[in-house]
Design an enzyme around this catalytic site. Structure first.
Site, PDB file in Angstrom:
ATOM      1  N   ARG A 265       0.732  -0.640   0.445  1.00 59.75           N
ATOM      2  CA  ARG A 265      -0.215  -0.235   0.146  1.00 59.75           C
ATOM      3  C   ARG A 265       0.585   1.535  -0.070  1.00 59.75           C
ATOM      4  NH1 ARG A 265      -5.284   1.080   1.748  1.00 59.75           N
ATOM      5  NH2 ARG A 265      -5.651  -0.861   2.430  1.00 59.75           N
TER       6      ARG A 265
ATOM      7  N   LYS B 254       0.493 -19.395   5.922  1.00 56.18           N
ATOM      8  CA  LYS B 254       0.259 -19.723   7.923  1.00 56.18           C
ATOM      9  C   LYS B 254      -0.051 -18.101   8.211  1.00 56.18           C
ATOM     10  CE  LYS B 254       1.657 -21.593  11.552  1.00 56.18           C
ATOM     11  NZ  LYS B 254       2.595 -20.563  12.526  1.00 56.18           N
TER      12      LYS B 254
ATOM     13  N   HIS C  69       6.729 -23.360   6.609  1.00 60.64           N
ATOM     14  CA  HIS C  69       8.248 -23.814   6.150  1.00 60.64           C
ATOM     15  C   HIS C  69       8.908 -25.255   7.018  1.00 60.64           C
ATOM     16  CE1 HIS C  69       8.807 -22.096   9.928  1.00 60.64           C
ATOM     17  NE2 HIS C  69      10.018 -22.222  10.544  1.00 60.64           N
TER      18      HIS C  69
ATOM     19  N   LYS D 269      12.731 -27.468   5.338  1.00 59.05           N
ATOM     20  CA  LYS D 269      14.313 -27.693   5.963  1.00 59.05           C
ATOM     21  C   LYS D 269      14.437 -28.965   5.641  1.00 59.05           C
ATOM     22  CE  LYS D 269      12.175 -25.576  10.121  1.00 59.05           C
ATOM     23  NZ  LYS D 269      13.335 -25.006  10.785  1.00 59.05           N
TER      24      LYS D 269
ATOM     25  N   GLU E 198      11.190 -24.585  21.564  1.00 57.29           N
ATOM     26  CA  GLU E 198      11.995 -23.190  21.103  1.00 57.29           C
ATOM     27  C   GLU E 198      12.728 -22.446  22.242  1.00 57.29           C
ATOM     28  OE1 GLU E 198      10.153 -20.976  17.702  1.00 57.29           O
ATOM     29  OE2 GLU E 198       8.806 -22.560  19.055  1.00 57.29           O
TER      30      GLU E 198
ATOM     31  N   ASP F 242      -0.768 -22.661  16.444  1.00 54.25           N
ATOM     32  CA  ASP F 242       0.599 -22.151  15.694  1.00 54.25           C
ATOM     33  C   ASP F 242       1.422 -23.180  15.097  1.00 54.25           C
ATOM     34  OD1 ASP F 242       2.383 -20.034  15.152  1.00 54.25           O
ATOM     35  OD2 ASP F 242       3.705 -20.499  16.499  1.00 54.25           O
TER      36      ASP F 242
ATOM     37  N   HIS G 205       2.681 -27.209  11.470  1.00 52.67           N
ATOM     38  CA  HIS G 205       4.674 -27.993  11.353  1.00 52.67           C
ATOM     39  C   HIS G 205       4.621 -29.504  11.962  1.00 52.67           C
ATOM     40  CE1 HIS G 205       5.363 -24.073   9.889  1.00 52.67           C
ATOM     41  NE2 HIS G 205       5.099 -23.646  11.776  1.00 52.67           N
TER      42      HIS G 205
HETATM   43  C1  BG6 Z   1       6.114 -20.405  13.060  1.00 53.68           C
HETATM   44  C2  BG6 Z   1       5.060 -20.159  14.524  1.00 53.68           C
HETATM   45  O1  BG6 Z   1       5.176 -20.782  11.759  1.00 53.68           O
HETATM   46  O2  BG6 Z   1       7.433 -20.894  13.161  1.00 53.68           O
HETATM   47  C3  BG6 Z   1       6.583 -19.440  14.866  1.00 53.68           C
HETATM   48  O3  BG6 Z   1       4.692 -19.549  14.145  1.00 53.68           O
HETATM   49  C4  BG6 Z   1       7.552 -20.614  15.619  1.00 53.68           C
HETATM   50  O4  BG6 Z   1       5.711 -19.495  16.356  1.00 53.68           O
HETATM   51  C5  BG6 Z   1       8.180 -20.494  13.699  1.00 53.68           C
HETATM   52  O5  BG6 Z   1       8.543 -19.331  16.503  1.00 53.68           O
HETATM   53  C6  BG6 Z   1       9.156 -21.972  14.229  1.00 53.68           C
HETATM   54  O6  BG6 Z   1       9.647 -21.546  12.817  1.00 53.68           O
HETATM   55  P1  BG6 Z   1      11.677 -22.076  13.187  1.00 53.68           P
HETATM   56  O7  BG6 Z   1      11.815 -22.797  11.903  1.00 53.68           O
HETATM   57  O8  BG6 Z   1      12.821 -21.827  14.151  1.00 53.68           O
HETATM   58  O9  BG6 Z   1      11.616 -23.332  13.810  1.00 53.68           O
END
Ligand code: BG6
Length: 481
Positions: free
Chosen positions: A51, A148, A178, A182, A216, A235, A240
């Site tokens: 925008r 997502k 994503h 990996k 994490e 999430d 994932h």
């Molecule tokens: C994202 C989540 O899709 O993946 C995050 O929304 C998360 O909360 C992240 O931290 C983790 O990705 P990676 O590649 O760092 O393990």
């Protein structure tokens, strides 16, 4: 030892939301890396669209700044960056109005691959899809990329799928998870289906249980508003962890090609039994030196989980009786993601009781220190009779590939190049996403009905005690984080 770079075809890639966080952090630095590596051909063009009113030079300056901020010095150079910036242009567009669309159309060429990255809120997917058609910008072979969260339940995911389907065929839609990009996730398939060693044992007869962990260190600070509406289930688990589970548990596809792989993954999701409440542990981190979850989301009452552990059962012939334990959490002891397959104990020990009884463990490390480790039992060296110990057969990418390991493309780089190649294997199909929500929804609804309260866990630890108990009840233990 890193495989040869094969340039993709020339393309026009339009990034909607080009000034946003994801574009700055991942998409544009990733494209820059592919350009430097020779995978993005010189004729390729990236068109930023958002925008904000600005010209192409201002956008290029923003991209250069993003590359410098988000890539370490060893992964960028001034000359390459200048050449990359020459591939960029910018058009200000109004996603829901008339402004900018004719200018965008003029930017597009008709003899190159055409892709549109919707790096925007899902509420704008429909408007963008409609505008691209209304202004006759998207060709019938155009690809669109969406991120997502793809919905927050089955109903909203269905609506999003229908919105996109109104203008694009499923073969044109690339839903990014994503984790599928990996390196080690793909290695999981290579290990399973590129060796004869594992597949005969990959079933309930030989596998005692499987653990999938995505831990994490970071908390949710900075994105508390989004996260508190999602929680670990929406999430991380619905997407994932579910994808990791599917790749671990699926039947061998006939070919490594999109429909075959995605059909098999879908069957796993559909075979998942509902999960009993006593097989789920939800947690919320408490503060230490850093803020607690409740402080991060600025609420005293949030019932959202930042940790989840669960025991799943896949109701099919291959896995009947083998539990899959999943766990993911924020503000844990370390950043560690892995899939661990625990094989059963030997059926009969020929050694003395004090030799010990052992079982093989295969772990596939996603991050950090990507690699694969198989623990095998040998005799403890030296005199002292026959005692058994476990030793690792350890393959770390960093050791196997040497300095080139650092050049392995990250997940976004790989996935964007797959979009240009037109390869959907590592993207989620609409029915997969819906099936995952169909399994997730009743679990979340049950928590809401019971106003289920997550149990507290100490930041910097391994999650709530209840998660350890979930395992102890089955006479098992989580792997160390
Ligand atoms: C994202 C989540 O899709 O993946 C995050 O929304 C998360 O909360 C992240 O931290 C983790 O990705 P990676 O590649 O760092 O393990």
């Amino acid at each position: 030892m890193v495989s040869r770079v094969i340039p993709v075809e020339p393309f026009d890639l339009v990034i909607f939301g080009a000034t946003g966080d994801l574009a700055r952090r991942k998409i544009l630095p990733g494209l820059y890396r592919r350009f430097c590596d020779g995978q993005m051909p010189p004729e390729a063009r990236i068109i930023g669209a958002a925008r904000t009113e600005q010209d192409s030079a201002a956008f290029a300056a923003q991209v250069a700044e993003a590359v410098e901020t988000f890539l370490p010095p060893g992964k960028r150079d001034a000359e390459g960056l200048k050449a990359f910036c020459e591939r960029l242009s910018y058009v200000a567009v109004d996603a829901t109005g008339e402004a900018g669309w004719s200018a965008l159309k003029e930017e597009m060429r008709d003899d190159v691959v055409q892709a549109f990255y919707f790096s925007v809120a899902p509420s704008l997917f429909g408007a963008l899809a409609e505008r691209l058609h209304h202004f006759e910008i998207a060709r019938s072979d155009a690809r669109i990329v969406v991120e997502k969260p793809f919905g927050r339940d089955l109903k909203s995911a269905r609506e999003l799928n229908a919105t996109l389907a109104a203008h694009f065929d499923e073969t044109q839609i690339y839903r990014i998870d994503h984790y599928l990009g990996k390196e080690t996730v793909q290695n999981l398939m290579a290990v399973r289906f590129g060796n004869t060693l594992f597949e005969p044992l990959w079933n309930a007869q030989y596998v005692d249980h499987v653990q999938i962990t995505v831990a994490e260190e970071v908390g949710v600070g900075g994105r508390g508003a989004y996260y508190d509406r999602s929680g670990a289930m929406r999430d991380m688990v619905q997407n994932h962890l579910m994808q990791l589970l599917c790749l671990t548990a699926m039947e061998p596809p006939a070919h490594f090609e999109p429909s075959a792989v995605r059909d098999e993954k879908l069957k796993v999701i559909r075979a998942l039994d509902p999960v009993a409440p006593e097989h789920i542990v939800r947690g919320q981190y408490r503060g230490g030196a850093e803020p607690s979850y409740l402080e991060d989301v600025e609420s005293d009452e949030s019932l959202t989980e930042s940790f989840i552990a669960m025991k799943l059962h896949i109701a099919n012939w291959r896995w009947n009786g083998t539990p899959f334990y999943l766990r993911t959490g924020k503000r844990m002891k370390a950043r560690k993601s892995e899939i661990v397959v625990h094989f059963k104990k030997t059926p009969h020990s020929i050694f003395d009781a004090d030799a010990g009884s052992r079982s093989n463990v295969l772990s596939i490390r996603l991050q950090p220190d990507e690699g694969i480790d198989l623990r095998v039992t040998i005799k403890e060296p030296g005199p002292g009779g026959m005692r058994l110990i476990d030793v690792p057969l350890d393959m770390s990418f960093a050791d196997a590939l040497g300095p080139e390991a650092a050049d392995v493309p990250d997940a976004y780089e790989r996935l964007i190049m797959d979009v240009i190649r037109g390869n959907q294997t590592l993207f989620m199909r609409g029915d997969e996403v819906e099936a995952a929500w169909a399994w997730t929804d009743p679990i979340i609804e049950d928590w809401q009905r019971r106003a289920d309260r997550p149990v507290p866990y100490a930041a910097g630890g391994t999650g709530p005690e209840e998660a350890a108990i979930l395992m102890h009840r089955d006479d098992r233990r989580w792997r160390e984080i």
